[in-house]
Structures are given as C-alpha cells and as structure tokens.
Design a protein around this motif. Structure first.
Motif, short mmCIF file in Angstrom:
data_model
loop_
_atom_site.label_atom_id
_atom_site.label_comp_id
_atom_site.label_asym_id
_atom_site.label_seq_id
_atom_site.Cartn_x
_atom_site.Cartn_y
_atom_site.Cartn_z
N ASN A 1 0.80 -1.21 0.00
CA ASN A 1 0.00 0.00 0.00
C ASN A 1 0.84 1.27 0.00
O ASN A 1 0.35 2.34 0.31
N GLU A 2 2.14 1.13 -0.28
CA GLU A 2 2.99 2.33 -0.40
C GLU A 2 3.29 2.57 -1.87
O GLU A 2 3.81 1.70 -2.55
N LEU A 3 2.97 3.78 -2.35
CA LEU A 3 3.22 4.13 -3.76
C LEU A 3 4.29 5.21 -3.84
O LEU A 3 4.28 6.16 -3.05
N PHE A 4 5.20 5.08 -4.82
CA PHE A 4 6.26 6.08 -5.02
C PHE A 4 6.23 6.52 -6.48
O PHE A 4 6.32 5.67 -7.38
N LEU A 56 -3.39 -4.40 -2.09
CA LEU A 56 -3.37 -3.51 -3.26
C LEU A 56 -4.80 -3.17 -3.70
O LEU A 56 -5.13 -1.99 -3.92
N ILE A 57 -5.66 -4.20 -3.80
CA ILE A 57 -7.05 -3.97 -4.24
C ILE A 57 -7.78 -3.08 -3.23
O ILE A 57 -8.53 -2.17 -3.62
N ASP A 58 -7.53 -3.34 -1.94
CA ASP A 58 -8.18 -2.54 -0.90
C ASP A 58 -7.78 -1.07 -1.02
O ASP A 58 -8.63 -0.17 -0.95
N MET A 59 -6.47 -0.82 -1.25
CA MET A 59 -5.97 0.56 -1.39
C MET A 59 -6.58 1.23 -2.63
O MET A 59 -7.02 2.38 -2.58
N LYS A 62 -10.23 2.18 -2.07
CA LYS A 62 -10.38 3.36 -1.22
C LYS A 62 -10.04 4.64 -1.98
O LYS A 62 -10.62 5.70 -1.74
N LYS A 63 -9.05 4.54 -2.89
CA LYS A 63 -8.64 5.73 -3.66
C LYS A 63 -9.48 5.92 -4.91
O LYS A 63 -9.19 6.80 -5.73
N ASP A 64 -10.49 5.06 -5.09
CA ASP A 64 -11.36 5.11 -6.27
C ASP A 64 -10.55 4.99 -7.57
O ASP A 64 -10.69 5.77 -8.50
N GLN A 65 -9.64 3.99 -7.60
CA GLN A 65 -8.78 3.78 -8.77
C GLN A 65 -9.17 2.51 -9.55
O GLN A 65 -8.39 2.00 -10.33
N LEU A 66 -10.37 1.98 -9.30
CA LEU A 66 -10.84 0.82 -10.09
C LEU A 66 -11.61 1.33 -11.30
O LEU A 66 -12.13 2.45 -11.26
#
Length: 744
Positions: A1-4, A56-59, A62-66
């Motif tokens: 769940n960490e994005l860079f 990853l799917i959960d994150m 939550k971020k509305d990225q699906l």
C-alpha cells in the motif's frame, strides 16, 4: 500500500521517488528481520502473493482507482491470482444481477453439457464478484463475455496476459504490472519500451480520467533504476521485418508471369534499407559511365599488349600480400612475435621498406597499434609529413625487391604509432632496448623548448643497432615465414603463400614494362579500372544478386526441384499446384497426400493426425491412441525427416531435429474423441492443455481440412475429398464453433 511516483504526467523520471522506494524496501526487510530473525521472507509464495493483492485492491478501492488491469506474464499465474481472491467482492447487488443476466443470456446459445463446463462455472462465480481473467487458455465465448463486461465497467479487476493490450480498446483507470520480466520463448528478459508503453497505455479512460496510474509491484527487490528508466522512457525498438519466404508464396509467384519472386523481395521491408538508395546509385552509374566514355583509351598494342594482364597480376599480388599479412597480425603466434624489441619492416605513405623496432604494443585487440622507433632521413624527421610526389607505378623490380631503405644523408629516427597494415614484414631479429626510456626521451623532445636537444643514450644505442643491422643486410633481412615459422597451417594461408610465389614468378615475363610509354598508360589504365570497379559495385547493389534473401530463395527453389514441385525451367508441376492450396506446412501435407498416407484412414483418424500441424504447445499427458494412429504418427515423422534432410542438403539452416520437433501430437487423442462426438467436458479431461487452446486448435484444424480437401480435388481423388468433407463436418459442432457474440 505504499506508492512512489517515478514518472510524472509530463514524462519526467523522478530519482527522488526511486530512492524513497529503495529505502522503504530496506526498512520493510529490516523490520522483518527484527521480528522473525535474519532469514528473508520467502518471495513469491501463494500466501504472500495473496496478501499483496488483497492490500493492493483494498488501497485502490479506497482511492477510487478501479477498474484495474493486472498484467501477468503467465496464463497459470493469471488463473491462480484470480482464484486465490476468494474473500474479495467488488460489485454491488445491482451489478451482480446485471452480470448474472448478461452471462446467462450469452451462454444460452451453448448446449446443456457445455454450460456446465468447469471453466464456465468458475468464471461466472469470479465475474459476479467483479474479477475477470483474460488469456488464450480461456474459451473464446468467455473471453468475449469478459471483454463486454469490462467495457461496461462491471469487471473491477482483470488478470490478463500481454495479448489483452493488443488490438482491443479496453482502457482502465489503473494498470498493474505483476512483474517487469517475461519469457519471450527463448529466455527471461525485461520488457522493452514498446511492450511497456502498449500495456501501460491502457491506464486512463478518455473522457473519464485526467491521468492514468501505472503500478509496478516490487514483490522481491526494487528493479535497477537504469532498467526502469530504459523501459519507461527508452527509445522504442527498431522495426524488424517479418517477411519470410515460404514455399507457397514462391510457387504462387512462379505461376504468375507478371510478377517475379525477386520483385516481391525487393518490395519487402527487409530489403528497404538496401533499396532506398537505388535512385542515387542509378544516377551515379550514369555519371560514371559518361566519365568513362570521356576518358582517353589505353594503348594496348605492341609491347603494351599484356598491360591489362600485368595490372591484374599486380593487383592480385598486392591483395594476396595484404591478406597474408593481415592473417599474421591476427594470429596468436604473430602477436607473440611482435613483442617489444622486435625488428620490423615498415611500409606506408611515409616510409618505404624502413627498419623499425617495436617499443610498445597496445592492449586494444580490436584496433591494435604499435609504438615503433623507425629509421628515416633527417629532413623527413623535420618535415614530419609523407613526401607526396607523383603516384608511383609498380614495376617488377620494386615489387620483388626486398632492398631496405638506407638514408642518403645523416640518419635520424622517428617514434610513430603504427597500425597492423603499416608493418609489411616481421624480421627474425630482436634488439635489447629500454623502451620506456626511449619513449620518455622522444616525448620530451616534442616539447618546443627541448626540441633541439640531442637524443638520449638509450635512443642513440637503439638507432645505432638498427643502422648496423641495415648496413650488414642492405639487400634485405630474413623474415618470419607465416607457415613454417609462425605455424599458420590454415588452408587459405598456405594457398595464399603458394599463390603469392606463383604471381611473383609471373611478374618477370611481362613485356609491357619495357615500353617507354609504360608509366603513362599504366596510370591511365589504373584510373579506368578504378571507375569500372565502382560501376560494377553499384550495378551489383541495384541487381537481384544483392538481395539478402536471394541465397535462401535459391535454396528453396532447389528443394522444390528435388521434390518435383517445379521442373528445371521453374514451371509449376502438379505437386506444386497442390502445395499452392495449403496454407502451412505445405510440403509435408502435399507429400502425405501424394504418398496416400491419408486416403486409407477413416475421417476421424485423418483429422486427429492433422492436429500436429496446428498444435504448438508442449504437454505432459501422453495420449492413449490406437495402433492405426501410432503408425500414422510414425509415417508423418518419417516424411518430416525426409523433407528436413533434403532442406539441409540444399543449404537451408534449420536442423533436422528442430524441423521434426515442430510437429506435436499432444492433441491427437483429444481431436479423435471430439470427431467421434464425445462432449467437450469429457475431452477436456484427457489433456492438461487449457480449454481455450483446444478450441483454437480445432478451429484452425477446420481450415487445414479445407486445404486438404482442395488438394484432393486438384489431383482428382474423390475418396479423400469425401473423407475431408466428413472430417470437417465432424469437428464443426457445439462450443468449439459457437458464433461470436460480437456478430450477434
């Protein structure tokens, strides 16, 4: 769940983000070692993979990225990733209802047993939870259902192989790469920029998203920065021509008088780079032809009657000497002989048969150079340039004379960097000298204020030694023989040495050298020959002979002649006309038809054996087949081996083993049972090959049946024609030939 963030929307690579990712990975590893000891977590285990995907799917939710497309470079891993997400449910109850109604409507065209296939039942269960799988092993009708549901936004996460990015317009909000390494059929490698862009380009939907997000999972280590930069922002790969000469293409073109095979090759992309300058070459040819016609004719009468032969012999002698010397300089023994202190004979624009001693040898094997102390005239040393006078005319005395250069005035020296081509011979003598001191002394005297200082004792001693050798051997020194001394026993070197000797002997017999006009006429001939050589090269470049594919074309023509597909005049015969009807493996199919291998079999046996032409995969399951099919497989392998051996004899590079191995018989039992009317659910249990691949092979098999049927019509074999008609009808049924949803 960490994005860079590595590459922003403007296409800038952010090194700060990369280093932050590396640090985060280190922190994660150190925390793990504090909790569980130094042992590293086992990378790639199913439970760990499951946790990665769940978080990853959960994150992303939550971020509305699906919706998200997860590119995975393995069909099995796509299935495993989807199957392990048993707790994930991404759809609302209204969406579930919509998916159920649409799915049932689509599979209603299948017959009862096909609707109950394990893959169909598994897929409906996944789709209801918003999960999809898309790869070549999925049944075609299911792939179409998944594509349609994805385009409607009902599939929230899709596990797909690379093929999903090709051709179909299926954009998502996010793209995830399970890995950036793939197997390309030969070995594992990183994605090239073109592949990455094609897949990453699915992220971001036109009119819905301002930007798309691409995520690379770092399950093990963070990839190298250079690899990521090259993949994301590197230059696309150069286009490679996929033009291939096939027997069918050659035979079809030989039947058409208006178009030659050579013309077809010229128009291909593979020949584009060599053909793009054709107009320039043609213009240059006309210019040179005009120039040649305007030049004065060479006088070749009387004493000068053998001038052209003399010119040819001189040119060949110079070429042979250069070839021998080049081989000497490339050989291990030649390089051993060229050590510090070795006395050599130098011959280039500045020096003519001058003695020199090697001081230093460079370590660059590709372009080796030799720092050498060379004897010269004092004036020449001061000029530092080659004495450029009139072009020299080679006469036998000069060509055969091994007389060394002897300074007429005060003797001097120069230290020069020589290339292999500047050394005309290696002598048998070696001097003891202090090379480093000589080089230091010479370099010091290149500085203006030390220019007129006398040479140091080490330089003087070496120069005196060379001069003493020169005065005691004015007629020439003993040189190392390439064959006897340097042990170059290669046939081409030995032949070149023999040829050199015979050419040197031939030089004595020419009368043209005694003519008073010899020099003038020789130079005139030299100019004419130079232009003629250039013309010959340009004409070759625009001719058919320069085609890269021409040797392969000639080899394939020889194969066709040997098998009687064409006659000596390249006219297509009956076998050739049959081969024109076959789309792939035309030689094998034609040979099987003419050898009556297929006619005596039943339709279901014929179609089962022909499956080896369309099935390309390896399989671990050994098919259980009857004796007739076993004999048929042996006959096909024997025909394949016969054709492969003939191809090798005609010069084609493909090995006999590779050619025979192309024919895989893993689906013989499956196709045999299918042709006998066994339901698809039953035949799927007979093999480990995925259902989608089985369907695609049977569909392609129908085309092969049609090809063989046409071949039977041409040769007038009604029995085989009827059997192929029956075979085609036997396999055309149920889920394998279900109509596409896109056409309804």
């Amino acid at each position: 769940n960490e994005l860079f963030l590595l590459v922003d929307a403007k296409g800038t690579f952010l090194t700060k983000g990369y280093y932050a990712a590396v640090e985060a990975k280190k922190d994660r590893s150190s925390k793990h070692s504090q909790s569980f000891g130094a042992k590293q977590p086992h990378q790639g285990s199913p439970s760990q993979d499951k946790n990665v995907w769940l978080s990853l799917i959960d994150m992303l939710r939550k971020k509305d990225q699906l919706p998200v497309v997860a590119f995975t470079f393995s069909r099995n891993r796509c299935d495993e990733n989807a199957s392990m997400l048993t707790t994930v449910d991404l759809t609302a109850s209204t969406e579930k209802s919509e998916i159920h109604i649409f799915f049932q409507k689509c599979i209603s065209r299948l017959k009862g047993t096909d609707r109950q296939l394990p893959q169909v039942l598994h897929m409906v269960e996944l789709l209801k939870r918003g999960i999809g799988v898309h790869h070549s092993g999925i049944l075609p009708i299911l792939k179409e259902v998944i594509e349609m549901l994805f385009s409607r936004g009902l599939v929230k996460i899709l596990f797909a192989t690379e093929t999903f990015a090709m051709g179909v317009n299926m954009p998502a909000r996010t793209v995830v790469f399970d890995s950036i390494r793939k197997h390309d059929g030969t070995n594992f490698r990183d994605l090239v920029p073109g592949e990455y862009i094609q897949m990453a380009g699915r992220a971001g939907r036109r009119g819905l998203d301002t930007t798309g997000m691409v995520i690379i999972l770092c399950k093990a280590q963070v990839p190298e920065m250079s690899d990521l930069h090259k993949m994301m922002l590197g230059r696309p790969m150069q286009l490679q021509s996929q033009f291939r000469l096939t027997y069918t293409m050659i035979l079809n073109l030989l039947r058409v008088e208006a178009l030659r095979v050579e013309d077809m090759m010229k128009r291909s992309f593979s020949e584009f780079h060599t053909r793009k300058d054709t107009k320039i070459y043609e213009h240059k040819i006309s210019e040179l032809t005009q120039m040649l016609s305007g030049m004065a004719e060479v006088e070749c009468t009387g004493q000068l009657s053998d001038l052209e032969q003399y010119f040819t012999v001189v040119r060949e002698l110079q070429y042979t000497r250069d070839t021998i010397q080049r081989r000497v300089m490339e050989s291990v023994n030649g390089l051993k002989a060229l050590s510090v202190g070795r006395v050599v004979i130098v011959c280039n624009q500045k020096h003519k048969n001058a003695l020199g001693a090697i001081l230093q040898v460079s370590s660059d094997a590709a372009n080796r150079t030799f720092m050498t102390l060379v004897l010269c005239e004092r004036i020449q040393e001061e000029d530092g340039e080659a004495q450029k006078g009139h072009p020299e005319v080679p006469v036998p005395d000069d060509l055969l004379n091994s007389k060394l250069f002897l300074p007429e005035g005060p003797c001097s020296h120069v230290v020069e960097k020589l290339h292999a081509s500047d050394i005309s011979a290696i002598t048998t003598k070696t001097l003891r000298l202090n090379a480093d001191k000589i080089l230091d002394d010479f370099n010091k005297r290149q500085i203006p204020r030390f220019r007129y200082d006398p040479p140091g004792p080490s330089v003087s001693t070496a120069t005196q030694e060379l001069l003493r050798l020169l005065e005691s051997n004015p007629g020439g020194m003993g040189t190392l023989d390439p064959v006897n001394d340097l042990q170059l026993k290669d046939l081409d070197v030995v032949e070149a040495c023999v040829r050199k000797k015979s050419l040197e002997e031939a030089l004595q017999s020419f009368t043209c050298v005694h003519s008073p006009h010899f020099s003038t006429q020789y130079l005139r001939l030299q100019e004419r020959m130079k232009i003629k050589d250039e013309l010959a090269q340009l004409r070759y470049l625009i001719s058919d002979q320069s085609l890269m594919l021409l040797p392969e074309y000639e080899q394939r023509i020889n194969v066709l002649k040997a098998l009687n597909y064409i006659d000596e005049n390249s006219a297509v015969q009956l076998k050739g006309r049959v081969a024109c009807e076959i789309s792939n493996y035309e030689l094998i199919v034609t040979e099987l038809v003419f050898e009556n291998v297929l006619t005596e079999l039943r339709p279901e046996e014929i179609v089962a054996l022909l499956s080896c032409l369309v099935f390309q995969q390896k399989t671990q399951v050994e098919p259980e087949i009857n004796e007739t099919l076993k004999k048929g497989i042996e006959r096909i392998r024997a025909e394949a081996e016969r054709v492969a051996v003939l191809q090798r004899q005609c010069g084609l590079r493909e090995s006999v083993e590779d050619y025979v191995e192309q024919f895989k018989f893993g689906l013989v039992e499956v196709v045999y049972e299918w042709a006998q009317g066994v339901p698809f659910a039953e035949i799927a249990k007979l093999t480990d090959v995925q259902e989608g691949i089985v369907v695609r092979c049977i569909q392609r098999l129908d085309e092969t049946c049609r090809d063989v049927r046409n071949a039977a019509r041409i040769i007038g074999d009604p029995v085989l024609y009827a059997k192929m008609e029956d075979a085609s009808n036997m396999i055309k049924r149920d889920i394998v030939f279900a109509a596409s949803l896109y056409t309804q």
